[in-house]
Design an enzyme around this catalytic site. Structure first.
Site, PDB file in Angstrom:
ATOM      1  CB  CYS A 285      -4.462  13.955   2.534  1.00  0.00           C
ATOM      2  SG  CYS A 285      -5.850  13.813   1.380  1.00  0.00           S
TER       3      CYS A 285
ATOM      4  CB  SER B  76     -13.184   6.608  -0.387  1.00  0.00           C
ATOM      5  OG  SER B  76     -11.922   5.974  -0.368  1.00  0.00           O
TER       6      SER B  76
ATOM      7  CB  SER C 134      -7.882   4.479  -3.324  1.00  0.00           C
ATOM      8  OG  SER C 134      -8.929   5.001  -2.540  1.00  0.00           O
TER       9      SER C 134
ATOM     10  N   GLY D 178      -2.478  10.462   1.214  1.00  0.00           N
ATOM     11  CA  GLY D 178      -2.776  11.337   0.091  1.00  0.00           C
ATOM     12  C   GLY D 178      -3.914  10.850  -0.787  1.00  0.00           C
ATOM     13  CD  GLU D 179      -8.118  11.409  -4.153  1.00  0.00           C
ATOM     14  OE1 GLU D 179      -8.032  10.907  -5.282  1.00  0.00           O
ATOM     15  OE2 GLU D 179      -8.826  10.932  -3.239  1.00  0.00           O
TER      16      GLU D 179
ATOM     17  CG  HIS E 220     -16.411   6.201   3.358  1.00  0.00           C
ATOM     18  ND1 HIS E 220     -15.989   4.885   3.347  1.00  0.00           N
ATOM     19  CD2 HIS E 220     -15.338   6.935   2.975  1.00  0.00           C
ATOM     20  CE1 HIS E 220     -14.713   4.834   2.981  1.00  0.00           C
ATOM     21  NE2 HIS E 220     -14.301   6.058   2.749  1.00  0.00           N
TER      22      HIS E 220
ATOM     23  CB  CYS F 252      -0.914  -0.018   1.223  1.00  0.00           C
ATOM     24  SG  CYS F 252      -1.978   1.432   1.374  1.00  0.00           S
TER      25      CYS F 252
ATOM     26  CB  CYS G   4     -11.714  12.034   4.918  1.00  0.00           C
ATOM     27  SG  CYS G   4     -11.951  12.097   3.124  1.00  0.00           S
TER      28      CYS G   4
ATOM     29  CB  CYS H  78      -8.119   1.227   6.151  1.00  0.00           C
ATOM     30  SG  CYS H  78      -9.078   2.359   5.146  1.00  0.00           S
TER      31      CYS H  78
END
Length: 347
Positions: free
Chosen positions: A112, A211, A189, A157-158, A213, A105, A116, A330
């Site tokens: 980031c 993602s 992701s 990060g995104e 949720h 990963c 979130c 995660c």
């Protein structure tokens, strides 16, 4: 001054480098072979290049690989590696060994900016985008590199917020002149940055994980500020514009929060939102972070949620938590403490 890194350059970028140095064009393919197939750590080790070529390259460039600074190992075998990036900043990558696959990963940014509510990286704030070389260094400098079967861009990060460098890293991993991996071994992701997500779909063949949720706008806004810009409906509209074929997978990540997004109404909302999209849903146990009002759903509730979605034809799994004891699970990756310590040391 440090020299420019060769590692992380695409074949076309390497061609530009050798052209500027007046070297033969075929030298770029030789360099790519040494970097991405033979994994050299020194230009001097590129022995099929002439001495003159190696000297010229060394004057301007270095390979640019950086070994991990440290690592922690979980009771379940997960390993979390700390890598230093430029400007004395840090990222984390998590290695997850299993019986039939070994997954890394990796991170795409230091910190980031997406904010979130449930994520430790978000609390760190944003420091910088990783270069293509810094993204790939997490693979190349991993002690278990040769055992890897899969890579997921699900660390700090995104990825879609650093789309140029992420796409270049994917080009290097999947090209014949690079790692020559199948894109089916890679999962990227996003929380739903739609314009960059479209670029990713069009310019890469890797799997996509989104993602989600919550299926409800106001609730998702509270969890994920991105909903104020790109709603879940806009994400679904974008996905419906593409034919992903049989081999490419779309999955939705759904962290389950007790009393927040785990009711039968949320099952119905998901079924409506995902209608017509061939996908799978991964239910994720929430790993508590300090001073958060959120709590994870119990396993019985997660099983109910999974079974109701499965009964309606959506393949749904409960993802096994890994590395929680070393903050590698995660949502737990963060180097905020290291950044703060470095800032404090400057005064």
């Amino acid at each position: 001054m440090s020299k420019e890194a060769l590692y992380g350059k695409t074949l076309s970028e390497l061609k530009s480098c050798v052209t500027e140095l007046g070297l033969p064009a075929f030298t770029s393919k030789q360099i790519a072979d040494w970097l991405y197939k033979k994994h050299v750590t020194s230009i001097e080790d590129m022995t099929n290049l002439s001495k003159k070529a190696r000297t010229q390259l060394t004057e301007h460039y270095e390979v640019g690989l950086t070994p991990p600074q440290s690592f922690q190992e979980s009771v379940d075998g997960t390993k979390k590696y700390l890598f230093q990036t430029s400007n004395n900043q840090f990222i984390e990558a998590a290695y997850l060994p299993e019986e039939n696959r070994n997954t890394l990963c990796i991170s795409s940014q230091v910190g980031c900016k997406m904010g979130c509510l449930f994520c430790m990286t978000a609390r760190q704030g944003f420091q910088k985008n990783l270069t293509t070389g810094e993204i790939l260094n997490q693979i190349a400098s991993l002690p278990e590199r040769d055992t890897l079967t899969n890579v997921v861009y699900m660390g700090m990060g995104e990825p879609m917020d650093n789309i140029d460098n992420v796409l270049k890293s994917l080009e290097i991993i999947t090209s014949e002149w690079g790692y020559a991996w199948s894109p089916r071994r890679i999962n990227v992701s996003t929380i739903g940055v739609v314009p960059a997500m479209r670029r990713f779909i069009e310019e890469s063949e890797a799997h996509l994980a989104i993602s989600l949720h919550s299926p409800f706008n106001e609730e998702r806004k509270q969890l994920m500020p991105i909903e104020n810009v790109y709603t879940a409906e806009k994400v679904m509209e974008a996905l419906r514009d593409y034919d992903f074929g049989r081999q490419r997978r779309i999955s939705f990540e759904y962290i389950m929060f007790k009393g927040v997004n785990d009711s039968p109404q949320h099952v119905k909302g998901l079924l409506q939102l995902l209608n017509g999209i061939k996908c799978r849903v991964n239910l994720i146990h929430f790993h508590p972070i300090p001073n958060s009002p959120l709590k994870g759903s119990d396993y019985k509730t997660m099983e109910m949620f999974r079974d109701k979605l499965t009964q309606k034809g959506i393949t749904t799994t409960i993802r096994k938590s890994r590395g929680e004891d070393i903050y590698a699970a995660c949502g737990l990756l963060s180097t905020k403490k290291l950044i703060q310590e470095d800032t404090d040391s400057d005064y």
